[in-house]
Motif scaffolding. Sequence first.
Motif, PDB file in Angstrom:
ATOM      1  N   UNK A   2      -4.892  -9.647  -1.650  1.00 13.35           N
ATOM      2  CA  UNK A   2      -3.850  -8.988  -2.420  1.00 13.35           C
ATOM      3  C   UNK A   2      -3.206  -9.962  -3.389  1.00 13.35           C
ATOM      4  N   UNK A   3      -2.755  -9.454  -4.512  1.00 13.60           N
ATOM      5  CA  UNK A   3      -2.057 -10.286  -5.488  1.00 13.60           C
ATOM      6  C   UNK A   3      -0.821 -10.890  -4.858  1.00 13.60           C
ATOM      7  N   UNK A   4      -0.616 -12.203  -4.952  1.00 15.83           N
ATOM      8  CA  UNK A   4       0.597 -12.805  -4.375  1.00 15.83           C
ATOM      9  C   UNK A   4       1.854 -12.301  -5.083  1.00 15.83           C
ATOM     10  N   UNK A   5       2.864 -12.033  -4.298  1.00 14.02           N
ATOM     11  CA  UNK A   5       4.190 -11.696  -4.816  1.00 14.02           C
ATOM     12  C   UNK A   5       5.164 -12.691  -4.209  1.00 14.02           C
ATOM     13  N   UNK A   6       5.699 -13.570  -5.043  1.00  7.37           N
ATOM     14  CA  UNK A   6       6.602 -14.616  -4.567  1.00  7.37           C
ATOM     15  C   UNK A   6       7.930 -14.014  -4.108  1.00  7.37           C
ATOM     16  N   UNK A   7       8.587 -14.707  -3.206  1.00  5.60           N
ATOM     17  CA  UNK A   7       9.939 -14.335  -2.791  1.00  5.60           C
ATOM     18  C   UNK A   7      10.858 -15.521  -3.042  1.00  5.60           C
ATOM     19  N   UNK A   8      11.896 -15.273  -3.825  1.00  6.59           N
ATOM     20  CA  UNK A   8      12.922 -16.281  -4.101  1.00  6.59           C
ATOM     21  C   UNK A   8      14.195 -15.890  -3.369  1.00  6.59           C
ATOM     22  N   UNK A   9      14.733 -16.833  -2.594  1.00  9.45           N
ATOM     23  CA  UNK A   9      15.944 -16.596  -1.815  1.00  9.45           C
ATOM     24  C   UNK A   9      17.069 -17.427  -2.424  1.00  9.45           C
ATOM     25  N   UNK A  10      18.105 -16.768  -2.908  1.00 12.32           N
ATOM     26  CA  UNK A  10      19.262 -17.469  -3.466  1.00 12.32           C
ATOM     27  C   UNK A  10      20.282 -17.675  -2.353  1.00 12.32           C
ATOM     28  N   UNK A  50       7.111 -11.572   6.096  1.00 12.68           N
ATOM     29  CA  UNK A  50       6.515 -10.583   5.197  1.00 12.68           C
ATOM     30  C   UNK A  50       5.169 -11.049   4.669  1.00 12.68           C
ATOM     31  N   UNK A  51       5.023 -12.346   4.436  1.00 14.72           N
ATOM     32  CA  UNK A  51       3.740 -12.902   4.027  1.00 14.72           C
ATOM     33  C   UNK A  51       3.208 -12.378   2.706  1.00 14.72           C
ATOM     34  N   UNK A  52       4.092 -12.117   1.765  1.00 12.41           N
ATOM     35  CA  UNK A  52       3.645 -11.545   0.492  1.00 12.41           C
ATOM     36  C   UNK A  52       3.182 -12.583  -0.513  1.00 12.41           C
ATOM     37  N   UNK A 117      10.241  -5.877   2.482  1.00  9.31           N
ATOM     38  CA  UNK A 117       9.685  -6.809   1.498  1.00  9.31           C
ATOM     39  C   UNK A 117       8.237  -6.481   1.188  1.00  9.31           C
ATOM     40  N   UNK A 118       7.467  -6.140   2.203  1.00 14.37           N
ATOM     41  CA  UNK A 118       6.062  -5.794   1.977  1.00 14.37           C
ATOM     42  C   UNK A 118       5.945  -4.546   1.109  1.00 14.37           C
ATOM     43  N   UNK A 119       6.808  -3.558   1.350  1.00  8.92           N
ATOM     44  CA  UNK A 119       6.779  -2.342   0.543  1.00  8.92           C
ATOM     45  C   UNK A 119       7.144  -2.626  -0.912  1.00  8.92           C
ATOM     46  N   UNK A 120       8.139  -3.489  -1.124  1.00 10.90           N
ATOM     47  CA  UNK A 120       8.535  -3.842  -2.492  1.00 10.90           C
ATOM     48  C   UNK A 120       7.424  -4.621  -3.198  1.00 10.90           C
ATOM     49  N   UNK A 121       6.774  -5.528  -2.475  1.00 12.50           N
ATOM     50  CA  UNK A 121       5.653  -6.267  -3.062  1.00 12.50           C
ATOM     51  C   UNK A 121       4.518  -5.317  -3.438  1.00 12.50           C
ATOM     52  N   UNK A 122       4.233  -4.354  -2.589  1.00 13.22           N
ATOM     53  CA  UNK A 122       3.175  -3.386  -2.881  1.00 13.22           C
ATOM     54  C   UNK A 122       3.499  -2.572  -4.129  1.00 13.22           C
ATOM     55  N   UNK A 123       4.781  -2.261  -4.317  1.00  9.11           N
ATOM     56  CA  UNK A 123       5.203  -1.525  -5.513  1.00  9.11           C
ATOM     57  C   UNK A 123       4.858  -2.308  -6.773  1.00  9.11           C
ATOM     58  N   UNK A 124       5.160  -3.604  -6.781  1.00  5.12           N
ATOM     59  CA  UNK A 124       4.828  -4.416  -7.955  1.00  5.12           C
ATOM     60  C   UNK A 124       3.323  -4.559  -8.119  1.00  5.12           C
ATOM     61  N   UNK A 125       2.590  -4.698  -7.031  1.00  2.00           N
ATOM     62  CA  UNK A 125       1.126  -4.795  -7.124  1.00  2.00           C
ATOM     63  C   UNK A 125       0.514  -3.526  -7.707  1.00  2.00           C
TER      64      UNK A 125
END
Length: 220
Positions: A2-10, A50-52, A117-125
């Motif tokens: 799957x296409x990587x989707x980074x997660x940034x935590x502020x 989440x492992x995205x 998080x996985x669902x949001x990453x899938x949306x962008x993919x």
Amino acid sequence: MAEPVAIAILAKAPVAGLAKTRLIPALGPEGAAALQARLTAQAVRTAAAAGTGPLALWATPDATHPSFADLARGHRLTLACQPDGDLGTRMLAAVAAASGPALVIGTDCPALTPAHLAACAATLRDGIDAVAIPAEDGGYVLIGLRRPEPAPFAGMTWGTAAVMAETRRRLARAGLSWREPARLWDVDRPADLVRLSRGPILPEPDLRSGTDAAACPAAR
């Protein structure tokens, strides 16, 4: 793959008098800082589970607190310093540094799960331009973009009940598609502590004072 989707935590450093200041009347400076550390650790664990894609923790005012170094070692986490500017500037910088689709979260939402998080990453993919999880107070607890877009961020008035509504208007004006797969709550004010107390107990953090660690590198 799957296409990587980074997660940034502020995240703010868990320093008494700096972190969770709106909760100081209820918890005191040390108690508010302890809660900040626990929430940050929970956010990192959730993102890692989440492992995205790659993870980055964007710290303010810097990344010298030992708890950040411990999280980086334990979760293959890149540390970065939040740039100067308002929240929108800092979130846009985190998206731009990802060099691809990215989700940006804070540390105030213990209700956020790896499945969210996985669902949001899938949306962008799937090719949708943006994804957001609104907060019950009118803001949002997550925003994700396939590519850096200033529209949701530039010149926004942050910290109001109109942030999510204004974000929708801006996304629509920019011709961007978006999805909102969930609605969650966050911990901002003393009243939120009652709700937090009904949930799972957050693990205790390492609260050593941070003054000796090196300044954080730029995110890659």
